[in-house]
Write an enzyme that holds these catalytic residues in place. Sequence first.
Site, PDB file in Angstrom:
ATOM      1  CB  SER A  16       0.262   9.314   9.868  1.00  0.00           C
ATOM      2  OG  SER A  16       0.288   8.556   8.681  1.00  0.00           O
ATOM      3  CE  LYS A  65       4.581   0.651   4.406  1.00  0.00           C
ATOM      4  NZ  LYS A  65       3.780   0.983   3.224  1.00  0.00           N
ATOM      5  CG  ASP A 100       0.001   0.500   2.505  1.00  0.00           C
ATOM      6  OD1 ASP A 100      -0.435   1.567   2.988  1.00  0.00           O
ATOM      7  OD2 ASP A 100       1.192   0.147   2.613  1.00  0.00           O
ATOM      8  N   GLY A 125       4.778  -1.561 -10.641  1.00  0.00           N
ATOM      9  CA  GLY A 125       5.529  -1.560  -9.386  1.00  0.00           C
ATOM     10  C   GLY A 125       5.364  -2.892  -8.676  1.00  0.00           C
ATOM     11  N   GLY A 127       7.213  -3.329  -5.542  1.00  0.00           N
ATOM     12  CA  GLY A 127       7.754  -3.119  -4.204  1.00  0.00           C
ATOM     13  C   GLY A 127       6.629  -3.291  -3.186  1.00  0.00           C
TER      14      GLY A 127
END
Length: 271
Positions: A16, A65, A100, A125, A127
Site C-alpha cells: 500500500s 478489520k 475490499d 471462502g 473469512g
Amino acid sequence: MQVFGLVGNPVGHSLSPPMHEAAYAEHGLDARYVTFEPDPAALDGAIEGAEALGISGLNVTIPFKQDVLGLVEPDDLAARIGAVNTIDFTGERPTGHNTDAGGALRSLREQGVADLNGATAVVVGAGGAGRAVAFALADAGSTVHVVNRTVERATDLAAAVPGAAGHGLDALGELVPAADVLVNATSVGMDEDATPVPADCLHSDLVVLDAVYSPLETRLLRDAAAAGATTVDGAWMLLYQGAEAFERWTGLEAPIDAMNDALRTNLRGDR
Ligand code: NAP
C-alpha cells in the site's frame, strides 16, 4: 503535510505505501503513507491517537478489520460485512468503510465481466475477504453461492447475504460448471502452488478472480486460463480497494495507471 497509513500486524511487506504514494506524486499532494503495527491490546488507543494527531485516513488489515468496527462509525456496507478496511478521519467523526467489496466488483467489471446483475457467482471462502465479496456481488444483483472448508461458516454467511446459499468444498464440482463468476477468497494458493477448485470444473464462459496476489499467477488462474476462462488477478482487487480509499480520503480521482504501475513493480520486487 497530510498523513495516511495502514494499521495491521504484520504490515512489513505491505504494497500500500508505494501504491498510495504514487497517487500523491501524480496529484502533487504533500502527503505520506506510513505503516503502523500496534499491539492488539492497544488498538483503541492507536485509533484515538491517530485522530488526535490529525491523521487523515487509515487502511486496516489483518488482524484488526473486525475489531475497529466498534471504534468508528461504520457505513451500512461495512456493518453488514462486519469488517472495516478503511477509516476516514476527514469528517466530524471517524467513519469506517469496506473498500475490499468495491475493489472486487470494480476488478471484475473492468478486467472481466461487464454486468454482474443476474450473474451466478461462486465465492470460495467465508473469512474477511469472502464476506466482503459475497455482500458486494449480492448488492450488484448476482446470485451468490458461498463455498467454504468449514461449512458452518459458509451457511452462516449465506444466511446474512440476500438470496445466497452456503456449501462445503465438495459442492464445487456441481456449482462451478453452472457459474458465470468464480472468486477465490481463501488464502489457498498464497505462496504455494495449490488451488481450492478442481481444474476439471472450470470452463471458458467463466470469469475467475483470485483475491490472492502473491503469487500473481496462482495455480487457480493458470488452470482457469487453460480452460479458456477470463482471469483477473488479485492485484486488480488490491488496486481498486486502494483507489476507492484514496478517492474517499482526498476527493480526487485515483490515478489508476500510476497506482497500478507502482503496485505491480513492487509485486515483482524490481523496485
Ligand atoms: P481469513 O479471514 O483468514 O479467511 C481465510 C479463508 O481461507 C477461510 O474461508 C478459510 O476457511 C480458508 N482457508 C484457509 N486455508 C484453507 C485450506 N487449506 N483449504 C480451504 N480453505 C482454506 O482471510 P481473509 O482476510 O479473508 O483473506 C483471504 C485471502 O484473500 C488472503 O490470501 C488475502 O491476502 C486475500 N485478500 C486479498 C485482497 C485483495 O485486495 N486482493 C483483499 C483481502 C484479502 P475456514 O473458514 O474453513 O478456515
